[in-house]
Design a protein around this motif. Structure first.
Motif, short mmCIF file in Angstrom:
data_model
loop_
_atom_site.label_atom_id
_atom_site.label_comp_id
_atom_site.label_asym_id
_atom_site.label_seq_id
_atom_site.Cartn_x
_atom_site.Cartn_y
_atom_site.Cartn_z
N GLN A 81 -1.99 5.56 0.86
CA GLN A 81 -0.74 6.30 0.82
C GLN A 81 0.30 5.68 -0.11
OE1 GLN A 81 -0.67 9.19 2.21
NE2 GLN A 81 -2.71 8.84 3.08
N LEU A 82 -0.10 4.66 -0.89
CA LEU A 82 0.87 3.95 -1.71
C LEU A 82 1.45 4.86 -2.80
CD1 LEU A 82 2.28 1.29 -2.31
CD2 LEU A 82 0.40 0.70 -3.82
N ILE A 83 0.58 5.60 -3.50
CA ILE A 83 1.07 6.47 -4.57
C ILE A 83 2.03 7.52 -4.02
CG2 ILE A 83 0.40 8.09 -6.38
CD1 ILE A 83 -0.38 5.20 -6.91
N GLY A 255 6.26 11.53 8.65
CA GLY A 255 5.49 12.76 8.81
C GLY A 255 6.21 13.97 8.25
N PRO A 256 5.62 15.17 8.47
CA PRO A 256 4.32 15.38 9.14
C PRO A 256 3.16 14.81 8.31
CG PRO A 256 5.13 17.42 8.17
CD PRO A 256 6.24 16.43 8.01
N GLY A 257 2.25 14.17 8.99
CA GLY A 257 1.19 13.45 8.30
C GLY A 257 1.77 12.26 7.58
N PHE A 258 1.62 12.22 6.26
CA PHE A 258 2.21 11.17 5.43
C PHE A 258 3.10 11.77 4.35
CE2 PHE A 258 -1.96 9.73 6.93
CZ PHE A 258 -1.62 8.56 7.59
N ILE A 263 7.98 3.82 0.45
CA ILE A 263 7.38 2.49 0.38
C ILE A 263 7.70 1.69 1.63
CG2 ILE A 263 7.27 0.35 -0.94
CD1 ILE A 263 7.94 1.89 -3.42
N ALA A 264 8.96 1.75 2.06
CA ALA A 264 9.37 0.94 3.21
C ALA A 264 8.65 1.36 4.48
CB ALA A 264 10.89 1.04 3.41
N SER A 265 8.41 2.66 4.67
CA SER A 265 7.71 3.09 5.88
C SER A 265 6.23 2.73 5.82
CB SER A 265 7.88 4.60 6.07
OG SER A 265 7.31 5.33 5.01
#
Length: 308
Positions: A81-83, A255-258, A263-265
């Motif tokens: 999920q970084l990008i 959310g919802p999802g990602f 970045i912080a989360s």
């Protein structure tokens, strides 16, 4: 009346620097007043910064640590999920900072004009800045509830079917950004008010004598001479946007999802999972990203001054 004379020997005892300063002898005594601030800065910033750099190179827990080199950074950049987090962070920072600049300037122009209740309106605009961010997030989570929220209820009265502000992937990040603007625009307005009030009245009077209208005065005098305030608002808003976490976590938890992860989360979720070294490496990366964005931008915005 007794007089004193300076002998050649006493003249030679005075250093050239003291002679250039009018005969005043330099004393290091005043420098000691910097010591308390230097100690506080070192304890609260310098030491934690270097400690974070060290722990980002380790696999650590509360009681032990093991040096593993750059492995944490390699794992962090492999985060799925970084990008998405980087993209959302940049979108959030640009939307919130741009909105604060525009709305803050317009509100400042309004609140420095001759309107009724100007002092009261300034207090109303600035009030959200004083409210807890978590409290604001929880309040707007209730207000933006798609079924029982007050916002959608008000929209239904005028025949509009409100969206799922925090449950629709298309609206979640934008909804949090709008709340962040509502909360932070008061500070931007205050900075702009200070900048506008500091403009010499002679410029306004000269424009009035030359027959310039309100828009022309704003474009040729207020806007260019408010450049220092604009730079301050842009820098502060961007720093806050790039480091955003608390409001997003309180309202959507990524959310919802990602879809609203920043970045912080992403870093906080790694910490929750017990990957402390990995999350520390993420914090170092975030620090580098913020620095890499803010320093060149600050230099670019301050490279030339307004011609008076």
């Amino acid at each position: 009346m007794a007089t004193t004379s300076v002998t050649p020997r006493s003249r030679s005892a005075v250093s050239p620097a003291a002679s250039a300063a009018g005969g005043k002898v330099y004393s290091p005594y005043s420098n000691w007043f910097y010591l308390p601030a230097a100690v506080i800065y070192g304890v609260l910033f310098v030491i934690p910064t270097f400690a974070s750099l060290y722990f980002s190179l380790t696999r650590w827990s509360l009681f032990e640590s093991k040096f593993i080199g750059l492995e944490n950074f390699q794992l962090f950049f492999q985060e799925p999920q970084l990008i998405k987090g980087f993209t959302n962070t940049l979108i959030f920072a640009v939307v919130t900072s741009g909105s604060k600049v525009v709305l803050g300037l317009l509100l400042a122009v309004l609140l420095t004009s001759r309107i009724v209740g100007r002092g009261y309106l300034r207090s109303v605009v600035f009030f959200p800045v004083l409210v807890s961010t978590i409290g604001v997030g929880l309040t707007f989570t209730v207000l933006m509830n798609p079924e029982r929220g007050l916002i959608n209820g008000a929209l239904e009265v005028i025949g509009i079917n409100g969206p799922g502000w925090l449950t629709d992937p298309k609206w979640a990040l934008l909804s949090v950004a709008l709340v962040d603007v509502w909360k932070g625009v008061g500070l931007a307005t205050l900075i702009y008010i200070a900048g506008i009030v500091s403009i010499p009245r002679e410029y306004m009077e000269a424009a009035r004598v030359d027959g310039a209208g309100a828009f022309e005065t704003f474009r040729r005098i207020v806007l260019p001479l408010s450049r220092p305030a604009t730079v301050t608002v842009i820098i502060l808003s961007l720093i806050g946007g790039l480091r955003s976490f608390d409001l997003i976590w309180a309202m959507t938890r990524g959310g919802p999802g990602f879809t609203s992860d920043v970045i912080a989360s992403v870093i906080y979720k790694q910490y929750q999972a017990g990957f402390y070294g990995l999350s520390t490496a993420g914090n170092v990366v975030l620090f580098v990203v913020v620095t890499a964005v803010i320093l060149p931008l600050f230099w670019f915005l301050n490279r030339k001054e307004v011609d008076m």
